[in-house]
Design a protein around this motif. Structure first.
Motif, short mmCIF file in Angstrom:
data_model
loop_
_atom_site.label_atom_id
_atom_site.label_comp_id
_atom_site.label_asym_id
_atom_site.label_seq_id
_atom_site.Cartn_x
_atom_site.Cartn_y
_atom_site.Cartn_z
N GLU A 13 0.84 -1.20 0.00
CA GLU A 13 0.00 0.00 0.00
C GLU A 13 0.87 1.25 0.00
O GLU A 13 0.64 2.19 -0.76
CB GLU A 13 -0.91 -0.02 1.22
N THR A 14 1.89 1.28 0.89
CA THR A 14 2.78 2.43 1.00
C THR A 14 4.21 1.95 1.22
O THR A 14 4.45 1.11 2.08
CB THR A 14 2.38 3.34 2.18
N MET A 15 5.13 2.49 0.43
CA MET A 15 6.56 2.24 0.62
C MET A 15 7.11 3.43 1.39
O MET A 15 7.18 4.53 0.87
CB MET A 15 7.26 2.10 -0.73
N LEU B 237 18.53 -6.29 1.17
CA LEU B 237 17.39 -5.45 0.80
C LEU B 237 16.60 -5.13 2.06
O LEU B 237 16.23 -6.04 2.82
CB LEU B 237 16.50 -6.17 -0.21
N LYS B 238 16.35 -3.85 2.30
CA LYS B 238 15.57 -3.42 3.46
C LYS B 238 14.45 -2.52 2.99
O LYS B 238 14.66 -1.64 2.16
CB LYS B 238 16.45 -2.66 4.46
N GLN B 239 13.27 -2.77 3.54
CA GLN B 239 12.10 -1.96 3.20
C GLN B 239 11.29 -1.71 4.46
O GLN B 239 11.24 -2.56 5.34
CB GLN B 239 11.19 -2.70 2.22
N GLU B 240 10.68 -0.56 4.51
CA GLU B 240 9.67 -0.30 5.52
C GLU B 240 8.40 -0.03 4.73
O GLU B 240 8.34 0.91 3.93
CB GLU B 240 10.05 0.89 6.40
N VAL B 241 7.40 -0.89 4.93
CA VAL B 241 6.20 -0.85 4.10
C VAL B 241 4.94 -0.99 4.92
O VAL B 241 4.97 -1.49 6.04
CB VAL B 241 6.20 -1.98 3.04
N THR B 242 3.85 -0.56 4.34
CA THR B 242 2.52 -0.92 4.82
C THR B 242 1.92 -1.76 3.72
O THR B 242 1.75 -1.29 2.58
CB THR B 242 1.65 0.33 5.08
N LYS C 210 -2.59 -4.49 6.40
CA LYS C 210 -1.66 -4.88 7.46
C LYS C 210 -1.02 -3.62 8.06
O LYS C 210 -1.01 -2.57 7.45
CB LYS C 210 -0.56 -5.77 6.90
N PRO C 211 -0.47 -3.75 9.27
CA PRO C 211 0.22 -2.60 9.86
C PRO C 211 1.58 -2.37 9.20
O PRO C 211 2.12 -3.26 8.53
CB PRO C 211 0.39 -3.01 11.33
N ARG C 212 2.11 -1.20 9.40
CA ARG C 212 3.45 -0.85 8.90
C ARG C 212 4.47 -1.82 9.48
O ARG C 212 4.39 -2.20 10.65
CB ARG C 212 3.75 0.59 9.32
N MET C 213 5.44 -2.22 8.63
CA MET C 213 6.44 -3.19 9.10
C MET C 213 7.77 -2.98 8.38
O MET C 213 7.81 -2.41 7.30
CB MET C 213 5.95 -4.62 8.87
N ALA C 214 8.82 -3.46 9.02
CA ALA C 214 10.16 -3.44 8.43
C ALA C 214 10.46 -4.84 7.90
O ALA C 214 10.21 -5.83 8.58
CB ALA C 214 11.19 -3.04 9.48
N LEU C 215 10.96 -4.90 6.68
CA LEU C 215 11.32 -6.16 6.05
C LEU C 215 12.80 -6.13 5.70
O LEU C 215 13.30 -5.13 5.18
CB LEU C 215 10.50 -6.37 4.77
#
Length: 121
Positions: free
Chosen positions: A66-68, A87-92, A96-101
């Motif tokens: 939904e949001t990067m 690779l690191k991302q913080e996404v919604t 789902k709730p916002r999360m760090a991958l």
């Protein structure tokens, strides 16, 4: 293209989030993608075979975002026919709730093309 050249180009394009261009220019037509076993719990197959199937999987995965909020790709580490990136991302993700991958991608290069990608997360 050497492994070092493929890694540098991957890094350049991934830093710009140009994933389709990465696949169109660097991947072999018979590329294999391997995800960890836990990928099935996210609705993703563990193995994907062939360029078009790998591209479709990536498009479907990106469509769940939904949001990067943040994105970063680490500089590649090269050894022989392989290179890896973090690779690191913080996404919604949708619903789902916002999360760090965080994940590590390992890429096998043969005859100038990526023939396998494997992800660890």
């Amino acid at each position: 293209m050497t492994t070092q050249e493929a890694a540098a180009r991957y890094y350049e394009l991934a830093s710009q989030r140009k994933f389709i261009e990465i696949q169109d220019t660097l991947y072999h037509g018979d590329v294999v993608c391997q995800e960890p076993d836990k990928a099935t719990s996210m609705g993703m197959p563990i193995f994907t075979n062939g360029l078009e199937a790998v591209k479709a999987k990536g498009i479907a995965r990106r469509a769940t975002i939904e949001t990067m909020h943040a994105y970063n790709v680490g500089e590649p580490i090269v050894a022989g026919e392989f290179f890896s990136v973090v690779l690191k991302q913080e996404v919604t993700l949708k619903g789902k709730p916002r999360m760090a991958l965080e994940e590590i991608g390992v890429f096998h290069v043969k005859d100038g093309k990526i023939v396998k990608e494997q992800f660890f997360y």
